[in-house]
Design a protein around this motif. Structure first.
Motif, PDB file in Angstrom:
ATOM      1  N   GLU A   1      -6.936   3.023   1.023  1.00 35.58           N
ATOM      2  CA  GLU A   1      -8.345   2.618   1.023  1.00 35.58           C
ATOM      3  C   GLU A   1      -8.495   1.105   0.897  1.00 35.58           C
ATOM      4  O   GLU A   1      -9.511   0.541   1.325  1.00 35.58           O
ATOM      5  CB  GLU A   1      -9.084   3.301  -0.135  1.00 35.58           C
ATOM      6  CG  GLU A   1      -9.286   4.797   0.022  1.00 35.58           C
ATOM      7  CD  GLU A   1      -8.075   5.630  -0.390  1.00 35.58           C
ATOM      8  OE1 GLU A   1      -8.191   6.860  -0.405  1.00 35.58           O
ATOM      9  OE2 GLU A   1      -7.010   5.039  -0.683  1.00 35.58           O
ATOM     10  N   LEU A   2      -7.499   0.451   0.334  1.00 35.97           N
ATOM     11  CA  LEU A   2      -7.538  -1.012   0.222  1.00 35.97           C
ATOM     12  C   LEU A   2      -7.602  -1.659   1.602  1.00 35.97           C
ATOM     13  O   LEU A   2      -8.309  -2.657   1.786  1.00 35.97           O
ATOM     14  CB  LEU A   2      -6.299  -1.508  -0.536  1.00 35.97           C
ATOM     15  CG  LEU A   2      -6.100  -3.023  -0.629  1.00 35.97           C
ATOM     16  CD1 LEU A   2      -7.245  -3.681  -1.376  1.00 35.97           C
ATOM     17  CD2 LEU A   2      -4.767  -3.341  -1.314  1.00 35.97           C
ATOM     18  N   ASN A   3      -6.897  -1.093   2.571  1.00 28.33           N
ATOM     19  CA  ASN A   3      -6.916  -1.646   3.925  1.00 28.33           C
ATOM     20  C   ASN A   3      -8.317  -1.609   4.516  1.00 28.33           C
ATOM     21  O   ASN A   3      -8.748  -2.563   5.176  1.00 28.33           O
ATOM     22  CB  ASN A   3      -5.950  -0.863   4.825  1.00 28.33           C
ATOM     23  CG  ASN A   3      -4.503  -1.074   4.428  1.00 28.33           C
ATOM     24  OD1 ASN A   3      -4.124  -2.159   3.992  1.00 28.33           O
ATOM     25  ND2 ASN A   3      -3.691  -0.047   4.580  1.00 28.33           N
ATOM     26  N   ARG A   4      -9.016  -0.510   4.275  1.00 25.41           N
ATOM     27  CA  ARG A   4     -10.376  -0.399   4.815  1.00 25.41           C
ATOM     28  C   ARG A   4     -11.319  -1.397   4.149  1.00 25.41           C
ATOM     29  O   ARG A   4     -12.212  -1.957   4.797  1.00 25.41           O
ATOM     30  CB  ARG A   4     -10.885   1.039   4.645  1.00 25.41           C
ATOM     31  CG  ARG A   4     -10.132   2.042   5.506  1.00 25.41           C
ATOM     32  CD  ARG A   4     -10.837   3.374   5.557  1.00 25.41           C
ATOM     33  NE  ARG A   4     -10.681   4.131   4.328  1.00 25.41           N
ATOM     34  CZ  ARG A   4      -9.631   4.910   4.064  1.00 25.41           C
ATOM     35  NH1 ARG A   4      -8.637   5.003   4.938  1.00 25.41           N
ATOM     36  NH2 ARG A   4      -9.577   5.593   2.944  1.00 25.41           N
ATOM     37  N   LYS A   5     -11.110  -1.625   2.861  1.00 28.97           N
ATOM     38  CA  LYS A   5     -11.946  -2.601   2.165  1.00 28.97           C
ATOM     39  C   LYS A   5     -11.716  -4.003   2.715  1.00 28.97           C
ATOM     40  O   LYS A   5     -12.648  -4.799   2.873  1.00 28.97           O
ATOM     41  CB  LYS A   5     -11.659  -2.568   0.661  1.00 28.97           C
ATOM     42  CG  LYS A   5     -12.510  -3.515  -0.166  1.00 28.97           C
ATOM     43  CD  LYS A   5     -12.353  -3.263  -1.650  1.00 28.97           C
ATOM     44  CE  LYS A   5     -13.093  -2.036  -2.099  1.00 28.97           C
ATOM     45  NZ  LYS A   5     -13.126  -1.881  -3.568  1.00 28.97           N
ATOM     46  N   LEU A   6     -10.466  -4.306   3.037  1.00 23.99           N
ATOM     47  CA  LEU A   6     -10.134  -5.639   3.540  1.00 23.99           C
ATOM     48  C   LEU A   6     -10.629  -5.877   4.974  1.00 23.99           C
ATOM     49  O   LEU A   6     -10.581  -7.001   5.462  1.00 23.99           O
ATOM     50  CB  LEU A   6      -8.623  -5.858   3.479  1.00 23.99           C
ATOM     51  CG  LEU A   6      -8.034  -5.957   2.061  1.00 23.99           C
ATOM     52  CD1 LEU A   6      -6.512  -5.980   2.121  1.00 23.99           C
ATOM     53  CD2 LEU A   6      -8.551  -7.197   1.349  1.00 23.99           C
ATOM     54  N   GLU A   7     -11.095  -4.822   5.630  1.00 23.99           N
ATOM     55  CA  GLU A   7     -11.655  -4.962   6.977  1.00 23.99           C
ATOM     56  C   GLU A   7     -13.111  -5.416   6.954  1.00 23.99           C
ATOM     57  O   GLU A   7     -13.678  -5.737   8.001  1.00 23.99           O
ATOM     58  CB  GLU A   7     -11.544  -3.637   7.726  1.00 23.99           C
ATOM     59  CG  GLU A   7     -10.100  -3.256   8.069  1.00 23.99           C
ATOM     60  CD  GLU A   7      -9.997  -1.859   8.652  1.00 23.99           C
ATOM     61  OE1 GLU A   7     -11.058  -1.176   8.737  1.00 23.99           O
ATOM     62  OE2 GLU A   7      -8.887  -1.437   9.020  1.00 23.99           O
ATOM     63  N   LEU A   8     -13.714  -5.462   5.777  1.00 27.12           N
ATOM     64  CA  LEU A   8     -15.110  -5.881   5.675  1.00 27.12           C
ATOM     65  C   LEU A   8     -15.262  -7.350   6.068  1.00 27.12           C
ATOM     66  O   LEU A   8     -14.442  -8.194   5.699  1.00 27.12           O
ATOM     67  CB  LEU A   8     -15.620  -5.682   4.240  1.00 27.12           C
ATOM     68  CG  LEU A   8     -15.659  -4.237   3.727  1.00 27.12           C
ATOM     69  CD1 LEU A   8     -16.008  -4.213   2.245  1.00 27.12           C
ATOM     70  CD2 LEU A   8     -16.668  -3.413   4.531  1.00 27.12           C
TER      71      LEU A   8
ATOM     72  N   PRO B   1     -13.841  -4.602  -6.954  1.00 25.15           N
ATOM     73  CA  PRO B   1     -15.101  -4.850  -6.242  1.00 25.15           C
ATOM     74  C   PRO B   1     -14.944  -5.996  -5.239  1.00 25.15           C
ATOM     75  O   PRO B   1     -14.140  -6.916  -5.443  1.00 25.15           O
ATOM     76  CB  PRO B   1     -16.067  -5.229  -7.373  1.00 25.15           C
ATOM     77  CG  PRO B   1     -15.468  -4.628  -8.613  1.00 25.15           C
ATOM     78  CD  PRO B   1     -13.994  -4.704  -8.421  1.00 25.15           C
ATOM     79  N   VAL B   2     -15.710  -5.934  -4.173  1.00 28.98           N
ATOM     80  CA  VAL B   2     -15.609  -6.934  -3.113  1.00 28.98           C
ATOM     81  C   VAL B   2     -15.852  -8.342  -3.652  1.00 28.98           C
ATOM     82  O   VAL B   2     -15.135  -9.290  -3.305  1.00 28.98           O
ATOM     83  CB  VAL B   2     -16.603  -6.607  -1.977  1.00 28.98           C
ATOM     84  CG1 VAL B   2     -16.666  -7.749  -0.962  1.00 28.98           C
ATOM     85  CG2 VAL B   2     -16.199  -5.318  -1.267  1.00 28.98           C
TER      86      VAL B   2
ATOM     87  N   THR C   1       0.836  -1.197   0.000  1.00 27.81           N
ATOM     88  CA  THR C   1       0.000   0.000   0.000  1.00 27.81           C
ATOM     89  C   THR C   1       0.873   1.251   0.000  1.00 27.81           C
ATOM     90  O   THR C   1       2.059   1.205   0.344  1.00 27.81           O
ATOM     91  CB  THR C   1      -0.942   0.044   1.222  1.00 27.81           C
ATOM     92  OG1 THR C   1      -0.164  -0.077   2.422  1.00 27.81           O
ATOM     93  CG2 THR C   1      -1.958  -1.079   1.162  1.00 27.81           C
TER      94      THR C   1
ATOM     95  N   GLN D   1      -7.315  -1.042  -4.721  1.00 24.36           N
ATOM     96  CA  GLN D   1      -8.404  -0.512  -3.903  1.00 24.36           C
ATOM     97  C   GLN D   1      -9.698  -0.410  -4.701  1.00 24.36           C
ATOM     98  O   GLN D   1     -10.783  -0.303  -4.138  1.00 24.36           O
ATOM     99  CB  GLN D   1      -8.033   0.850  -3.307  1.00 24.36           C
ATOM    100  CG  GLN D   1      -8.060   2.024  -4.276  1.00 24.36           C
ATOM    101  CD  GLN D   1      -6.845   2.094  -5.178  1.00 24.36           C
ATOM    102  OE1 GLN D   1      -5.874   1.399  -4.971  1.00 24.36           O
ATOM    103  NE2 GLN D   1      -6.900   2.958  -6.183  1.00 24.36           N
TER     104      GLN D   1
END
Length: 296
Positions: A166-173, A136-137, A49, A133
């Motif tokens: 922002e990729l880190n936040r997506k991976l927290e889902l 899509p999920v 990142t 980032q």
């Protein structure tokens, strides 16, 4: 432009990811070493990142160029794709022969067969996804399922994600927490330090063919660091403009005033880390300086 004036073979501060200009600063070299170690260890997911302009794409290109012949690499620069389209892009990169309008089952089966064939040849397959980032999920989940393919010894496919924070936040889902747990190597690429910046400028100038005395004065380097925050892309943009201003005045060295003029003409980042850079007056000054060169 100014190349001949300063004795350069080519322009030194382009923003395209040219691996011949890769600068092995302590951070970028550590990131590259992390990638190489992770790739050779056979891990499924690797993550890099960094903020906009910190050199992720250049690092990705350098990484792929450094890998040996025992690696087959696939590169997808814009992975904002739904799962099927992403699989088709991977198949295309791996040169998988597909029938027209192939269904999902045959698509995945063909990719798996190609991965098995490459494994039998002693090849490791590595997929690099830039701007990760934006994935899509549901496409991230499809990638996770692909990394389930393995022999008794190792994974058939390794995936490297290059993305903004922002990729880190997506991976927290919660929906993709299984993927996040599989990322065993990760590195955050930061900006250049003040000392690194001096070496960075000298490195790029040397690669571009410069053999003269110090081209950026100490004051210019200080101003360039203050204006760019050490972000390589901003450094390149401002250094290029500063060289244009110095050339327009017929000078052989870039001074603080040239960097300040370049900074005023450079749009500040969206987050406005350097709000005092806003302004558009330098273009007129640059044009006037260049006019002096051509009319004297």
């Amino acid at each position: 432009m100014y190349a001949a004036h300063f004795g350069l073979r080519e322009l030194p501060f382009g923003i395209t990811p040219d691996t011949s200009f890769f600068f092995g600063s302590p951070r970028s070299q550590e990131a590259l070493n992390t990638l190489l170690i992770a790739a050779r260890s056979g891990e499924g997911f690797i993550k890099i990142t960094g903020e906009v302009g910190t050199g992720k794409t250049l690092l990705c290109r350098k990484f792929m160029a450094t890998l040996g012949d025992d690696f087959v690499t696939a590169y997808i620069p814009n992975p904002f794709l739904e799962p099927r389209t992403l699989m088709l892009a991977l198949a295309d990169e791996l040169e998988v022969p597909l029938e027209r309008n192939v269904d999902q089952h045959r698509l995945l089966k063909s990719i798996m067969q190609r991965l098995l064939d490459l494994a039998r040849q002693g090849k490791r397959v590595l997929l690099c996804l830039d701007e990760a980032q934006a994935i899509p999920v549901e496409s991230l989940e499809a990638l996770r399922l692909l990394t389930n393919l393995e022999t008794e010894k190792r994974k058939l496919l390794q995936i490297v994600l290059f993305g903004q924070p922002e990729l880190n936040r997506k991976l927290e889902l919660d929906s993709i927490r299984q993927l996040a747990q599989r990322i065993t190597f990760h590195y955050h690429l930061g900006p250049l330090s003040r000392d690194d910046l001096d070496f960075y400028l000298a490195h790029r100038l040397r690669v571009a063919g410069y053999t003269g005395a110090r081209l950026f004065s100490p004051g210019a380097v200080k101003a360039l660091y203050r204006a760019s925050g050490g972000i390589p892309r901003l450094v390149n943009i401002m250094a290029h403009k500063a060289l244009m201003l110095a050339y327009g005045e017929g000078r052989q060295q870039v001074a603080t005033t040239h960097v300040n003029g370049a900074a005023r003409d450079t749009v500040a980042p969206k987050r406005r880390l350097w709000p005092w850079l806003a302004g558009a007056g330098a273009l007129a000054g640059m044009a006037a300086s260049l006019a002096w060169t051509f009319t004297r």
